[in-house]
Write a protein that holds these residues in place. Structure first.
Motif, PDB file in Angstrom:
ATOM      1  N   GLN A  33      -1.485 -54.770  98.482  1.00  0.00           N
ATOM      2  CA  GLN A  33      -0.256 -55.160  99.171  1.00  0.00           C
ATOM      3  C   GLN A  33       0.992 -55.050  98.306  1.00  0.00           C
ATOM      4  OE1 GLN A  33      -1.109 -58.832 101.768  1.00  0.00           O
ATOM      5  NE2 GLN A  33      -2.558 -59.054 100.086  1.00  0.00           N
ATOM      6  N   ASP A  34       0.827 -54.667  97.044  1.00  0.00           N
ATOM      7  CA  ASP A  34       1.978 -54.599  96.157  1.00  0.00           C
ATOM      8  C   ASP A  34       1.652 -53.709  94.967  1.00  0.00           C
ATOM      9  OD1 ASP A  34       0.310 -56.265  94.573  1.00  0.00           O
ATOM     10  OD2 ASP A  34       1.266 -58.061  95.378  1.00  0.00           O
ATOM     11  N   VAL A  35       2.653 -53.484  94.123  1.00  0.00           N
ATOM     12  CA  VAL A  35       2.466 -52.614  92.962  1.00  0.00           C
ATOM     13  C   VAL A  35       1.456 -53.222  92.001  1.00  0.00           C
ATOM     14  CG1 VAL A  35       3.599 -51.591  90.963  1.00  0.00           C
ATOM     15  CG2 VAL A  35       4.760 -51.584  93.173  1.00  0.00           C
ATOM     16  N   VAL A  52       0.785 -54.640 104.133  1.00  0.00           N
ATOM     17  CA  VAL A  52       1.374 -55.934 103.803  1.00  0.00           C
ATOM     18  C   VAL A  52       0.811 -56.978 104.755  1.00  0.00           C
ATOM     19  CG1 VAL A  52       3.519 -54.990 102.853  1.00  0.00           C
ATOM     20  CG2 VAL A  52       3.379 -55.515 105.292  1.00  0.00           C
ATOM     21  N   PRO A  92       3.513 -51.136 105.508  1.00  0.00           N
ATOM     22  CA  PRO A  92       4.357 -51.456 104.356  1.00  0.00           C
ATOM     23  C   PRO A  92       5.718 -50.786 104.467  1.00  0.00           C
ATOM     24  CG  PRO A  92       2.826 -49.737 103.767  1.00  0.00           C
ATOM     25  CD  PRO A  92       2.459 -50.156 105.172  1.00  0.00           C
ATOM     26  N   SER A  93       6.668 -51.285 103.708  1.00  0.00           N
ATOM     27  CA  SER A  93       8.008 -50.698 103.721  1.00  0.00           C
ATOM     28  C   SER A  93       8.034 -49.374 102.971  1.00  0.00           C
ATOM     29  CB  SER A  93       9.007 -51.656 103.065  1.00  0.00           C
ATOM     30  OG  SER A  93       8.810 -51.691 101.656  1.00  0.00           O
ATOM     31  N   LEU A 120       8.193 -49.995  99.194  1.00  0.00           N
ATOM     32  CA  LEU A 120       6.921 -50.371  98.589  1.00  0.00           C
ATOM     33  C   LEU A 120       6.038 -49.154  98.413  1.00  0.00           C
ATOM     34  CD1 LEU A 120       4.805 -52.342  97.581  1.00  0.00           C
ATOM     35  CD2 LEU A 120       4.241 -52.873  99.967  1.00  0.00           C
TER      36      LEU A 120
END
Length: 246
Positions: free
Chosen positions: A14-16, A34, A44-45, A48
């Motif tokens: 969900q993230d880096v 996300v 996700p955006s 991101l």
């Protein structure tokens, strides 16, 4: 008879930080989304996605395209949003997209018109049909539709809340796929499930390897339920179990 390839280990992140942790711990491929813990995952955006692609070059990043929580029957406007999101993901450099759309009525199956638009928008990138597949009863018939539409793989828990509890239907799915479409087992997978899943002949194992993180959004509406984060230890255990079982 040649040895069967080791199944791919895919981790939902969900993230880096989660992407970096998962790859370092042995993930072969990533699904980027996300709100995984709260909703099952949403699109996700673009920012991101760009950041994750920069962080883990050379790793296949597949983007979940799901515009809202809830069921998988979408209006025309929602399908249009998904088509735009698929195009954006492809333009950014994603290796594939993860989609799913169903027609009205449980027996109606896949929304073939929506799926066709999403596959075209993917422009040759790999398309995975997500666990909307588990809502449908006709395993073989649905696989026929997906394969004919150009879908590369299906993500399924075998119709159970957890893939470890859906082994009979997962086995039937592998048999019905007959090499025409990949079968990726996922849904509540834990490292101690991996051996049984590999034994069925799946092409990939998918897990989130997530742990809860306490957090409080305060009066701004962020909520008090916290969030989830990727646990590299769980990924490493799954990697070890997959390699041992293969």
């Amino acid at each position: 008879m040649p040895e069967r390839a080791v199944p791919v280990l895919e981790v939902a992140v969900q993230d880096v930080a989660g992407a970096l942790a998962a790859v370092a711990a042995g993930a072969d491929r990533l699904e980027l989304c996300v709100a995984l813990g709260a909703t099952g995952g949403l699109t996700p955006s673009p920012g991101l996605l760009e950041a994750v692609l920069d962080a883990v070059p050379g790793t296949g990043v597949h983007v979940l395209v799901r515009p809202r929580p809830g069921g998988f029957r979408y209006g025309d406007d929602e399908v249009d949003v998904q088509v735009r999101d698929v195009r954006a993901a492809v333009a950014a450099g994603a290796a594939g997209v993860v989609v799913g759309a169903l027609a009205d009525g449980r027996a109606s199956g896949v929304d073939q018109r929506a799926l066709a638009r999403l596959v075209v928008a993917a422009d040759g990138r790999e398309v995975t049909f997500h666990r909307a597949f588990d809502v449908l009863d006709d395993v073989a018939g649905t696989l026929d539709v997906l394969a004919a539409a150009g879908v590369r793989r299906v993500l399924t828990s075998g119709g159970a809340a957890r893939a470890g509890d859906g082994l009979p239907r997962l086995a039937a799915t592998v048999r019905a796929a007959a090499g025409r479409i990949e079968v990726m087992a996922g849904g509540g997978v834990r490292p101690d499930d991996v051996a049984a899943l590999v034994g069925l002949g799946v092409d990939a194992v998918h897990l989130s390897a997530s742990v809860p993180v306490a957090d409080d959004g305060g009066p701004g509406g962020g909520g008090t339920q916290g969030r989830t984060a990727t646990d590299p230890g769980t990924v490493a255990q799954a990697r070890q179990a997959l390699d041992a079982a293969s």
